[in-house]
Scaffold this active site. Structure first.
Site, PDB file in Angstrom:
ATOM      1  N   LYS A  61       0.750  -1.053   0.018  1.00 53.78           N
ATOM      2  CA  LYS A  61       0.065   0.092  -0.170  1.00 53.78           C
ATOM      3  C   LYS A  61       0.766   1.385  -0.127  1.00 53.78           C
ATOM      4  CE  LYS A  61      -3.410  -0.144   2.862  1.00 53.78           C
ATOM      5  NZ  LYS A  61      -4.235  -0.370   4.053  1.00 53.78           N
ATOM      6  N   SER A  68      15.965   8.578  -4.609  1.00 57.81           N
ATOM      7  CA  SER A  68      16.759   8.172  -3.732  1.00 57.81           C
ATOM      8  C   SER A  68      17.985   7.134  -4.040  1.00 57.81           C
ATOM      9  CB  SER A  68      16.137   7.790  -2.429  1.00 57.81           C
ATOM     10  OG  SER A  68      15.377   6.594  -2.612  1.00 57.81           O
ATOM     11  N   GLU A  74       7.955  15.019   3.857  1.00 56.68           N
ATOM     12  CA  GLU A  74       9.083  14.220   3.942  1.00 56.68           C
ATOM     13  C   GLU A  74      10.159  14.100   2.548  1.00 56.68           C
ATOM     14  OE1 GLU A  74       7.521  10.777   7.085  1.00 56.68           O
ATOM     15  OE2 GLU A  74       8.429  10.320   5.129  1.00 56.68           O
ATOM     16  N   GLU A  75       9.500  13.843   1.554  1.00 60.67           N
ATOM     17  CA  GLU A  75      10.457  13.765   0.367  1.00 60.67           C
ATOM     18  C   GLU A  75      10.594  15.205  -0.574  1.00 60.67           C
ATOM     19  OE1 GLU A  75       9.076  10.649  -2.312  1.00 60.67           O
ATOM     20  OE2 GLU A  75       9.460   9.174  -0.679  1.00 60.67           O
ATOM     21  N   HIS A  86       2.795  -3.195  -6.235  1.00 63.43           N
ATOM     22  CA  HIS A  86       2.384  -1.815  -5.651  1.00 63.43           C
ATOM     23  C   HIS A  86       1.125  -1.493  -5.959  1.00 63.43           C
ATOM     24  CE1 HIS A  86       6.842  -0.453  -5.121  1.00 63.43           C
ATOM     25  NE2 HIS A  86       6.609  -1.275  -4.235  1.00 63.43           N
TER      26      HIS A  86
END
Length: 179
Positions: free
Chosen positions: A18, A39, A68-69, A90
């Site tokens: 998920k 990343s 965050e990213e 995914h």
């Protein structure tokens, strides 16, 4: 590769990881989208997103991942769709977000040197098609009929505000929409 020590992967009933992501737009016109460096491959661009934590709602996960990213905050809009990647197993809930605040320094810029950049939607599709075609599909879906309402009215292409379910490979008995 980004891996946090307290990270817990969550899976749905069919064994798909998920995930949640946001197409982050500079304005409600949805003509410029924010991409971040990968990343794993810092010279490549991706749509910010990642795994959902246990008990986390998809919208909350999408907002957290973008913070965050990409180091941005904003107004969470409509669910564009749930995109399935058969190869990686995914399922990603993809939302539209209008950016209202851009942080100078953010978690991934400090920890792993992640970059961010604004792209015209057409340019972003071209950049993503090379190495992240599933991410390019998000923007192609957006262009195909979702008006830039950012959740302020019903989306004509999705009856009853149901999320469109898109597969990256031929479907294997999965319903065409999820309620």
């Amino acid at each position: 590769m980004k891996f946090k020590p307290n990270q817990t992967r969550t899976y749905d009933r069919e064994g798909f990881k998920k995930r949640a992501a946001c197409l982050c737009f500079r304005s409600e016109q949805e003509d410029e989208v924010l991409l971040v460096s990968s990343s794993r491959y810092p010279d490549q661009w991706i749509v910010p997103g990642g795994g959902m934590e246990p008990e986390e709602e998809p919208g909350g996960a999408a907002v957290r991942e973008v913070y965050e990213e990409a180091g941005v905050k904003g107004k969470l809009g409509r669910l564009l769709g749930i995109f399935e990647n058969q190869d990686r197993k995914h399922r990603t809930y993809v939302y539209v977000l209008t950016v209202t605040e851009i942080l100078e320094d953010w978690e991934d810029s400090v920890n792993i040197g992640r970059k961010r950049e604004w792209f015209k939607v057409e340019d972003a599709i071209k950049v993503l098609q090379c190495h992240k075609p599933v991410h390019a599909e998000y923007l192609e879906k957006l262009k195909l009929g979702c008006s830039p309402t950012n959740g302020n009215s019903s989306v004509p292409s999705l009856p009853d505000n149901n999320a469109l379910f898109v597969t990256a490979a031929p479907p294997s008995g999965v319903p065409s929409s999820i309620r």
